[in-house]
Motif scaffolding. Structure first.
Motif, PDB file in Angstrom:
ATOM      1  N   GLY A 199       0.911  -1.274  -0.175  1.00 55.98           N
ATOM      2  CA  GLY A 199      -0.047   0.255   0.367  1.00 55.98           C
ATOM      3  C   GLY A 199       0.433   1.081  -0.118  1.00 55.98           C
ATOM      4  N   SER A 200       1.017   1.724   0.674  1.00 56.35           N
ATOM      5  CA  SER A 200       1.492   3.463   1.198  1.00 56.35           C
ATOM      6  C   SER A 200       2.735   2.548   2.184  1.00 56.35           C
ATOM      7  N   LEU A 201       3.129   2.007   3.026  1.00 53.89           N
ATOM      8  CA  LEU A 201       3.619   1.462   3.884  1.00 53.89           C
ATOM      9  C   LEU A 201       4.989   1.109   3.441  1.00 53.89           C
ATOM     10  N   ASP A 202       6.395   2.250   3.347  1.00 53.80           N
ATOM     11  CA  ASP A 202       7.344   1.675   3.107  1.00 53.80           C
ATOM     12  C   ASP A 202       8.211   0.790   3.813  1.00 53.80           C
ATOM     13  N   LEU A 203       8.499  -0.519   3.276  1.00 55.00           N
ATOM     14  CA  LEU A 203       8.976  -1.891   4.344  1.00 55.00           C
ATOM     15  C   LEU A 203      10.959  -1.012   5.050  1.00 55.00           C
ATOM     16  N   LYS A 204      10.844   0.255   3.818  1.00 53.74           N
ATOM     17  CA  LYS A 204      12.501   0.109   4.741  1.00 53.74           C
ATOM     18  C   LYS A 204      12.287   1.223   5.313  1.00 53.74           C
ATOM     19  N   TYR A 205      11.642   2.111   4.951  1.00 55.69           N
ATOM     20  CA  TYR A 205      11.874   3.291   6.487  1.00 55.69           C
ATOM     21  C   TYR A 205      11.230   2.281   7.512  1.00 55.69           C
ATOM     22  N   PHE A 206       9.870   2.510   7.434  1.00 51.76           N
ATOM     23  CA  PHE A 206       8.804   1.124   8.501  1.00 51.76           C
ATOM     24  C   PHE A 206       9.941   0.748   8.963  1.00 51.76           C
ATOM     25  N   ASN A 207      10.676  -0.231   8.865  1.00 51.98           N
ATOM     26  CA  ASN A 207      11.636  -1.427  10.014  1.00 51.98           C
ATOM     27  C   ASN A 207      12.514  -0.958  10.172  1.00 51.98           C
ATOM     28  N   GLU A 208      13.413   0.663   9.293  1.00 54.25           N
ATOM     29  CA  GLU A 208      14.599   0.623  10.323  1.00 54.25           C
ATOM     30  C   GLU A 208      14.481   2.139  11.219  1.00 54.25           C
ATOM     31  N   LEU A 209      13.163   2.242  12.042  1.00 52.13           N
ATOM     32  CA  LEU A 209      13.033   2.580  13.386  1.00 52.13           C
ATOM     33  C   LEU A 209      12.170   2.452  14.296  1.00 52.13           C
ATOM     34  N   ARG A 210      10.717   1.729  13.508  1.00 54.70           N
ATOM     35  CA  ARG A 210      10.368   1.766  14.073  1.00 54.70           C
ATOM     36  C   ARG A 210      10.181  -0.222  15.143  1.00 54.70           C
ATOM     37  N   PRO A 211      10.034  -1.288  15.049  1.00 52.77           N
ATOM     38  CA  PRO A 211       9.790  -2.255  15.202  1.00 52.77           C
ATOM     39  C   PRO A 211      10.634  -2.994  16.072  1.00 52.77           C
ATOM     40  N   GLY A 212      12.273  -2.846  15.633  1.00 58.46           N
ATOM     41  CA  GLY A 212      12.923  -2.832  15.871  1.00 58.46           C
ATOM     42  C   GLY A 212      13.902  -2.246  17.189  1.00 58.46           C
ATOM     43  N   LEU A 213      13.727  -1.268  16.926  1.00 59.42           N
ATOM     44  CA  LEU A 213      14.289  -0.126  17.774  1.00 59.42           C
ATOM     45  C   LEU A 213      13.785   0.231  18.608  1.00 59.42           C
TER      46      LEU A 213
END
Length: 433
Positions: A199-213
């Motif tokens: 959709g409009s969710l950029d997976l690379k940007y989303f993963n870079e900061l949110r779930p893991g960090l």
């Protein structure tokens, strides 16, 4: 602008990194193995850091199918999937400022919703409510079921990597310049598509900061809660635990607050999104970087006022260098130069800073990062080298990134890069390296 479908936009990659497909396969297999090895090498359930077990016992455990079955924890997996869903929902629902990324080679700029900071604060508020209602014992689950959370994160990161690799073959995809070799092992690892989206969710940007960090910070809070539970309350938590947890939580919150700064880093502008980043973001960062705090739960170290002040000073110096250097770079890239810093104008028209922190070394932000990494490990004392894994790994990792960046800049700027290196000769540590 047309769709990025032709060979002009998606040329075949001809240069390998990581020693090509064999190296990529090795890292793909070895990094999950090493993550588990690091956990079992520094854990209460195996007897310490390092554990007191003999080789025969280890080999026997590895031959037992139940050992592998016990890596999966259904309750931990349920909570991890809920956490990942929470991060997606927060990205979609919370108010956000829209920020443009850098110009891509198809002539477009991606637009990103920046609400990682509010996602982080919301998560902290929920955790604070749990602790207020149930006491510190109410949020020890991450520490006590860390192995299960790790396995669930590995499952999600692997499924995600398979998805983005498969979807990269759909028409109209903009591929990365370094992950389109045609070799499935290498391209799966390095990342084939530059900006995979759902959709409009950029997976690379989303993963870079949110779930893991953010999970990294929550693990630190959980270790604090575990030690407070064992020692009879917050007042009895050791100074070493407070320091390590505070440093790492602050680093995460600062990253969330300065979210827009990541749109100029190599991960976002250059690299594809494959297993390397998916695993690194979701598994490697939260579960290996939190090792020091986890160690301090069962090996409780009292530092005293003098050592606490010295370590706090070292971390503060590292943060000052890291943040000021990044601020200088981001201001300059956005057309601002409040400190009137000197720069070199290349034949391409690009400008390279040659004063301020960027006149002292070519990667001063890495130097600040390394000082902070050392400060996060020092509170564990010197009983074991395992708790210094992060600063040792980070040193080699940043040297690799620096060499990779220098090679890319040499190709991009030609003779101008040689001129720049004469003006700024030091790579990371001023006057040393």
């Amino acid at each position: 602008m047309g769709t990025p479908a032709g060979t002009d936009l998606n040329p075949r990659t001809t240069k390998y990194e990581f020693y090509g497909p064999p190296g990529a396969l090795f890292v793909t297999v070895a990094t999950p193995f090493f993550t588990y090895l690091l956990y079992f090498s520094c854990s209460e359930e195996t007897g310490g850091c390092p554990p007191e077990v003999d080789l025969e016992h280890v080999l026997g455990a590895l031959k037992d199918p139940h050992f592998y079955l016990n890596l999966w924890d259904a309750e931990a997996a349920k909570w991890y999937f809920a956490w990942f869903a929470f991060c997606v929902a927060a990205w979609a629902i919370l108010p956000a400022r829209v920020v443009e990324g850098t110009l891509m080679r198809d002539g477009l700029k991606k637009k990103y919703k920046t609400n990682a900071f509010s996602t982080c604060i919301l998560a902290f508020c929920i955790v604070a409510g749990i602790i207020y209602q149930q006491g510190p014992e109410g949020f020890t689950i991450l520490y006590r079921k860390l192995l299960g959370f790790m396995t669930a994160a590995l499952a999600v990161s692997t499924v995600q990597a398979v998805h983005v690799y498969a979807s990269s073959f759909q028409p109209g995809k903009l591929l990365t310049l370094n992950g389109n070799t045609g070799n499935p092992i290498y391209d799966f690892f390095i990342g084939r598509e530059l900006n995979p989206t759902i959709g409009s969710l950029d997976l690379k940007y989303f993963n870079e900061l949110r779930p893991g960090l953010i999970l990294w910070a929550l693990i630190c809070i959980s270790t604090l809660c575990e030690q407070a539970t064992r020692r009879g309350g917050w007042a009895n938590v050791t100074d070493s635990m407070w320091l390590t947890a505070f440093f790492q939580i602050f680093y995460v919150v600062d990253s969330m607050y300065n979210e827009a700064a990541i749109f100029t880093i190599m991960d976002i502008t250059t690299d594809g999104f494959g297993f390397m980043l998916s695993f690194g973001d979701l598994v490697w960062v939260p579960f290996t970087y939190s090792l020091q705090a986890r160690y301090l739960v069962f090996e409780q170290v009292e530092l005293g006022l003098v050592y606490t002040a010295l370590i706090l000073g070292l971390n503060s110096l590292g943060y000052l260098i890291f943040r000021q250097a990044n601020s200088e770079k981001n201001d300059f890239r956005n057309g601002k130069n409040p400190r009137n810093l000197a720069y070199l104008t290349t034949k391409r028209g690009s400008k390279l800073l040659t004063s301020g922190w960027w006149g002292r070394s070519r990667h001063p932000n890495y130097f600040g990062d390394l000082l902070m990494a050392l400060a996060w490990s020092l509170p564990t004392g010197f009983e074991t080298p395992i708790t210094y894994f992060y600063v040792i790994f980070f040193t080699f990792f940043l040297i690799y990134r620096q060499e990779r960046d220098d090679a890319a800049c040499a190709e991009k700027y030609g003779d101008d890069w040689e001129t720049y290196k004469q003006i700024v000769p030091y790579r990371i540590v001023p006057y040393v390296y």
